[in-house]
Design an enzyme around this catalytic site. Structure first.
Site, PDB file in Angstrom:
ATOM      1  N   GLY A   1       3.435  37.970 -41.416  1.00 40.39           N
ATOM      2  CA  GLY A   1       4.833  37.531 -41.358  1.00 40.39           C
ATOM      3  C   GLY A   1       5.171  36.980 -39.985  1.00 40.39           C
ATOM      4  O   GLY A   1       4.297  36.541 -39.234  1.00 40.39           O
ATOM      5  N   GLY A   2       6.448  37.063 -39.654  1.00 37.56           N
ATOM      6  CA  GLY A   2       6.920  36.538 -38.371  1.00 37.56           C
ATOM      7  C   GLY A   2       6.241  37.200 -37.191  1.00 37.56           C
ATOM      8  O   GLY A   2       6.240  36.659 -36.073  1.00 37.56           O
TER       9      GLY A   2
ATOM     10  N   GLY B   1      -7.935   3.289 -23.766  1.00 36.26           N
ATOM     11  CA  GLY B   1      -6.891   4.263 -23.446  1.00 36.26           C
ATOM     12  C   GLY B   1      -7.485   5.614 -23.103  1.00 36.26           C
ATOM     13  O   GLY B   1      -6.922   6.372 -22.308  1.00 36.26           O
ATOM     14  N   ALA B   2      -8.629   5.913 -23.713  1.00 32.32           N
ATOM     15  CA  ALA B   2      -9.237   7.217 -23.476  1.00 32.32           C
ATOM     16  C   ALA B   2      -9.689   7.360 -22.015  1.00 32.32           C
ATOM     17  O   ALA B   2      -9.719   8.458 -21.469  1.00 32.32           O
ATOM     18  CB  ALA B   2     -10.397   7.429 -24.434  1.00 32.32           C
TER      19      ALA B   2
END
Ligand code: HXC
Length: 517
Positions: free
Chosen positions: A172-173, A407-408
């Site tokens: 859960g949370g 870009g890399a």
């Protein structure tokens, strides 16, 4: 009148009851699953006899659902402080033998108390998770407790290191506390994390899945990237915490610990000269490069099985901690995809929080092409790496071993993103793209009409390689600081890091930036 002796004996008896945790049967059940108790885990993790418990007598105040009959002093978590390898450490360990380790309001208060102390005194917090989640009988009070823990996870993020060790269920949370900490270590076959369990999944979607498949260590190591390390057995898992702490400082205003080494800073390694295959499309294992340049070949890899096209982890150079970020040409040619970008960006930010210099080894053909990656948001995720490298003010040193395309090249610790010292090997190429691809784009029509297209193509590739696809154009422009003999890489990096030891750099004043998430 009760005598002092009797009072001491009473104290002794109550403490013994506390040490017996949830009772013999519950402890036996815990042991029969191969699990140590909360206290045994702390005893193993901390230096012998150093643990000082805080709040062993704290009890819950709940009365609904018969809870006034189920009171255990200390409640479902053991908290306190001690030392790991002589360094102050705060720890909380959920006790599954008491009401399934479920989190009551007071259990949460015990946890937040030691988190606050860790924040004030500047020491790491280790949380050992083994719990059925929110104490159902306490309802919203338990949720209030979780919220208070989450807040501190965030407030102390980047102030003191926080490590979560998942040695049981985390459902859960409750999973969001580990998720907010710096590192998640899971015990294989024992630790399980999920937001909604198999039962709810089956009811809502009809999908059938086991707890282990859904949220076991392998799932989070390989698929989700939630876990940074997986350990074998109780001791093997806790050993990872001890090992990790050796690389990181106590808090954001300290330096990481220095470990004296007998590995000479000037050691050269001639095998590095031949590690790059002659054919640029043939892979090699970047871990071989890493082991040859760091102290005693020790590399503590983080998120080993998630996005293995990028490698991140800790090592030492001349005894000082460094964070390594490197491509792995042996997996997907070392290209950058969404998961690799997330993994690297988060690690870079951790290193920057805690004054750990970043060494980048670059061999990157570019971002992974394809609609799958575009739809998954490679633009948004790739941007995280640019952000993380640019923002980092710790010393940054890079070595381009082979390709740094497009870009890399900019992304991977380039001078433009204020990387301090940047080297390249003679086999390195800084270019917009590989020579083959560039020839196709520039000379497509000419090649289609050429009498002998293959011969002409080879000539053009050679020409482009001579002009662009080599280390010297970038070196001529000063975009890299030197072309170095691979054998000397270790010494070059160590001398650069030494020069950068007192580096000071900063960001323009702001509340905080807005990293693309
Ligand atoms: C109160 C709990 C409990 C809980 C377990 N117990 N979970 N008591 N609140 N959440 C108790 C059991 O009643 C049992 O008590 C003892 O702990 C051991 O549990 P078992 O079920 O016997 O153990 P096991 O078979 O190992 O199963 C473990 C388990 C299961 C898988 C964790 O107990 C379970 O599913 N628990 C509920 C999990 C859950 O849904 N929690 C709420 C999640 S939501 P006795 O007296 O019989 O020994 C949540 C929200 C957090 O946590 C939100 C944060 C924002």
């Amino acid at each position: 009148m009760t005598t002092n002796n009797e009072k001491l004996q009473h104290l002794q008896e109550r403490k013994e009851k506390i040490l017996a945790a949830g009772g013999e049967q519950a402890v036996e059940r815990q042991h029969s699953r191969g699990k140590l108790t909360a206290r045994e885990r702390i005893e193993y993790l901390l230096d012998d006899g150093s643990f000082q418990e805080v709040g062993p007598f704290v009890t819950h105040r709940a009365t609904d659902f018969g809870m006034s009959e189920q009171i255990f002093e200390g409640d479902s978590v053991v908290t306190g402080f001690g030392t790991v390898n002589g360094r102050s450490t705060f720890v909380f360990s959920q006790d599954f033998t008491i009401l399934g380790g479920s989190l009551s309001q007071v259990a949460a208060e015990k946890i937040t108390q030691i988190m606050d102390m860790a924040g004030k005194t500047g020491a790491p917090v280790i949380g050992i998770m083994d719990s059925g989640g929110a104490r159902i009988q306490e309802g919203v009070d338990s949720l209030f407790g979780y919220g208070n823990i989450f807040l501190r996870n965030v407030l102390f993020s980047g102030v003191v290191p926080q490590i979560s060790v998942v040695m049981g269920p985390a459902a859960g949370g409750a999973v969001y506390s580990p998720a907010l900490t710096d590192f998640v270590i899971m015990e294989r076959g024992i630790g399980q994390m999920f937001v909604t369990g198999p039962g709810v999944i089956k009811a809502v979607t009809g999908e059938e899945i086991t707890m282990e498949e859904l949220g076991g260590a392998d799932t989070h190591m390989v698929r989700s990237g939630v876990a940074h390390f997986a350990g074998e057995g109780e001791e093997g898992t806790l050993n990872i915490v001890q090992q990790l702490l050796e690389y990181i400082p106590q808090n954001n205003s300290e330096q990481p610990p220095l470990v004296l080494t007998n590995d000479s800073p000037d050691r050269t390694d001639e095998t590095l000269r031949d590690i790059i295959p002659d054919d640029p499309s043939v892979p090699y294992d970047m871990k071989d490069v890493i082991r040859r340049i760091v102290d005693n070949a020790d590399f503590m890899e983080v998120q080993e099985s998630f996005a293995p096209n990028v490698l991140v982890g800790f090592a030492r150079m001349d005894g000082k901690s460094i964070g390594l970020v490197a491509q792995q040409p042996a997996y997907m040619a070392g290209s950058l995809d969404v998961d690799a970008a997330d993994k690297a960006a988060r690690f870079i930010r951790f290193c920057d929080c805690y004054n750990i210099p970043i060494v980048s080894l670059v061999d990157v053909p570019g971002f992974l092409p394809g609609s799958q990656q575009e739809y998954a948001g490679i633009i948004r995720h790739g941007a995280k790496m640019i952000y993380a490298y640019s923002e980092a003010t710790v010393p940054k040193v890079s070595v381009i071993t082979r390709k740094a395309y497009g870009g890399a090249f900019i992304v991977m610790s380039s001078v433009m993103l204020r990387s301090d010292i940047n080297y390249i090997w003679p086999q390195g190429e800084v270019a917009v793209m590989g020579a083959d691809g560039a020839v196709n784009i520039l000379y497509g029509p000419e090649l289609r009409e050429a009498e002998n297209p293959e011969e002409r193509r080879a000539e053009l590739v050679d020409e482009l390689t001579n002009v662009f696809n080599n280390p010297y154009r970038a070196a001529n422009r000063g975009y890299v600081d030197d072309v170095i003999d691979p054998a000397e890489t270790r010494g070059k990096i160590i001398r650069a890091l030494k020069m950068l030891e007192n580096k000071r750099d900063s960001l323009p004043p702001k509340k905080h930036g807005n990293i693309p998430l």
